[in-house]
Design a protein around this motif. Sequence first.
Motif, short mmCIF file in Angstrom:
data_model
loop_
_atom_site.label_atom_id
_atom_site.label_comp_id
_atom_site.label_asym_id
_atom_site.label_seq_id
_atom_site.Cartn_x
_atom_site.Cartn_y
_atom_site.Cartn_z
N GLU A 68 0.57 -1.38 0.36
CA GLU A 68 0.18 0.05 0.21
C GLU A 68 1.00 1.54 0.05
OE1 GLU A 68 -3.05 1.79 3.16
OE2 GLU A 68 -3.41 -0.41 2.34
N ARG A 69 1.84 1.24 0.50
CA ARG A 69 2.98 2.25 1.01
C ARG A 69 3.34 2.46 -0.55
NH1 ARG A 69 4.98 -0.22 5.60
NH2 ARG A 69 6.45 0.00 4.53
N HIS A 70 4.00 2.10 -1.31
CA HIS A 70 4.48 1.43 -2.25
C HIS A 70 4.38 1.48 -3.88
CE1 HIS A 70 8.27 2.34 -0.67
NE2 HIS A 70 7.79 1.22 0.52
N PRO A 71 3.35 3.09 -4.04
CA PRO A 71 2.00 2.19 -5.04
C PRO A 71 2.52 2.51 -6.75
CG PRO A 71 2.36 4.33 -4.71
CD PRO A 71 2.07 3.78 -3.52
N GLU A 72 4.13 3.23 -6.54
CA GLU A 72 4.84 3.36 -7.31
C GLU A 72 5.38 2.03 -8.05
OE1 GLU A 72 7.54 3.39 -3.97
OE2 GLU A 72 5.52 4.52 -4.36
N GLU A 73 5.63 1.15 -7.36
CA GLU A 73 5.97 0.39 -7.76
C GLU A 73 4.92 -0.76 -8.66
OE1 GLU A 73 8.51 -1.57 -5.01
OE2 GLU A 73 9.66 -0.06 -4.43
N ARG A 74 4.16 -0.20 -9.00
CA ARG A 74 2.87 -1.22 -9.73
C ARG A 74 2.69 -2.86 -10.38
NH1 ARG A 74 -1.13 2.70 -11.75
NH2 ARG A 74 0.68 4.01 -11.04
N GLN A 75 4.14 -2.27 -11.26
CA GLN A 75 4.50 -3.04 -11.72
C GLN A 75 5.73 -4.37 -11.45
OE1 GLN A 75 2.74 -4.76 -15.03
NE2 GLN A 75 1.50 -2.52 -13.96
N SER A 76 5.97 -4.05 -10.60
CA SER A 76 6.74 -4.47 -9.44
C SER A 76 6.56 -5.65 -9.32
CB SER A 76 7.68 -3.61 -8.35
OG SER A 76 8.47 -2.75 -8.83
N PRO A 77 7.35 -7.64 -9.47
CA PRO A 77 6.96 -9.06 -9.30
C PRO A 77 6.28 -8.16 -7.68
CG PRO A 77 9.01 -8.62 -10.32
CD PRO A 77 8.84 -6.70 -10.26
N ALA A 78 5.54 -9.09 -7.74
CA ALA A 78 5.46 -9.34 -5.71
C ALA A 78 6.10 -10.30 -5.56
CB ALA A 78 3.48 -10.29 -5.77
N SER A 79 6.64 -10.89 -5.26
CA SER A 79 8.01 -11.47 -4.91
C SER A 79 8.54 -10.96 -4.43
CB SER A 79 8.15 -12.46 -5.45
OG SER A 79 8.75 -12.16 -7.13
N TYR A 80 9.42 -9.55 -5.21
CA TYR A 80 10.36 -8.38 -4.39
C TYR A 80 9.39 -7.82 -3.42
CZ TYR A 80 12.54 -9.80 -8.97
OH TYR A 80 13.41 -10.16 -10.17
N MET A 81 8.07 -7.42 -3.78
CA MET A 81 7.49 -6.03 -3.47
C MET A 81 7.23 -7.38 -1.99
SD MET A 81 7.03 -3.26 -4.43
CE MET A 81 5.74 -2.94 -3.42
N ALA A 82 6.33 -8.78 -1.75
CA ALA A 82 7.21 -9.15 -0.69
C ALA A 82 8.13 -9.39 0.59
CB ALA A 82 6.03 -10.86 -0.41
N THR A 83 8.71 -9.50 -0.53
CA THR A 83 10.37 -10.12 0.01
C THR A 83 11.05 -8.47 1.30
OG1 THR A 83 11.06 -11.58 -1.14
CG2 THR A 83 12.64 -10.46 -0.35
N ALA A 84 10.56 -8.00 -0.05
CA ALA A 84 10.91 -5.97 0.44
C ALA A 84 10.51 -6.02 1.80
CB ALA A 84 11.37 -5.81 -0.76
N ALA A 85 9.80 -6.16 1.71
CA ALA A 85 8.07 -6.09 3.21
C ALA A 85 8.38 -6.88 4.33
CB ALA A 85 6.97 -6.12 2.55
N LEU A 86 9.51 -7.64 4.45
CA LEU A 86 9.33 -8.48 5.21
C LEU A 86 10.68 -8.65 5.78
CD1 LEU A 86 7.75 -11.96 3.72
CD2 LEU A 86 7.15 -10.75 5.80
N ARG A 87 11.68 -7.97 4.43
CA ARG A 87 13.43 -7.93 5.15
C ARG A 87 13.19 -6.33 5.40
NH1 ARG A 87 16.62 -8.31 0.01
NH2 ARG A 87 15.21 -6.48 -0.55
N GLU A 88 12.67 -5.25 5.31
CA GLU A 88 12.65 -4.18 6.34
C GLU A 88 11.75 -4.23 7.51
OE1 GLU A 88 11.08 -0.12 4.79
OE2 GLU A 88 8.82 -0.85 5.63
N ALA A 89 10.39 -4.85 8.33
CA ALA A 89 10.28 -5.62 9.02
C ALA A 89 10.73 -6.22 10.27
CB ALA A 89 8.97 -6.33 8.95
N TRP A 90 11.53 -7.75 9.54
CA TRP A 90 12.87 -8.39 10.11
C TRP A 90 14.04 -8.86 9.80
CZ3 TRP A 90 7.27 -9.97 9.60
CH2 TRP A 90 5.97 -9.97 10.10
N PRO A 91 14.81 -7.66 9.20
CA PRO A 91 16.07 -7.82 8.97
C PRO A 91 16.97 -9.35 9.59
CG PRO A 91 16.29 -6.10 9.89
CD PRO A 91 14.64 -6.74 10.01
N CYS A 92 17.86 -9.72 8.95
CA CYS A 92 18.51 -10.57 9.42
C CYS A 92 19.85 -9.97 9.84
CB CYS A 92 19.40 -12.13 8.09
SG CYS A 92 17.70 -13.05 7.51
N LYS A 93 19.82 -10.44 11.11
CA LYS A 93 21.47 -9.61 12.17
C LYS A 93 22.66 -10.43 11.81
CE LYS A 93 17.83 -8.12 15.16
NZ LYS A 93 16.88 -6.81 15.58
#
Length: 96
Positions: free
Chosen positions: A71-96
């Motif tokens: 929802e926060r990234h409408p500018e990436e409308r044609q990006s693959p969903a897998s990229y968007m979901a991975t970026a979301a999960l990495r932002e929320a739970w990065p590996c340390k």
Amino acid sequence: MSVAACQLTSASWWTRNDLDKACGNKAAIVYAFGLVDGMEIGSQGGAPRYFCLPPDVVGKQILDVVCQYVERHPEERQSPASYMATAALREAWPCK
């Protein structure tokens, strides 16, 4: 089944728009869980970890994180969903 019947085209991949439309229904839940499971299997085979879920995370949290990011990234409308979901999960739970 012929080989042609098994081939995927880029048109068959989910985009950010597809994921956005699915948020809130079972398709988005299945998609997010499949992505998490796929990443887990891949990491056990030596692929890099893009995110590290805490042991107490529940499915609703995963879905909320992904859908809010989309929802926060409408500018990436044609990006693959897998990229968007991975970026979301990495932002929320990065590996340390």
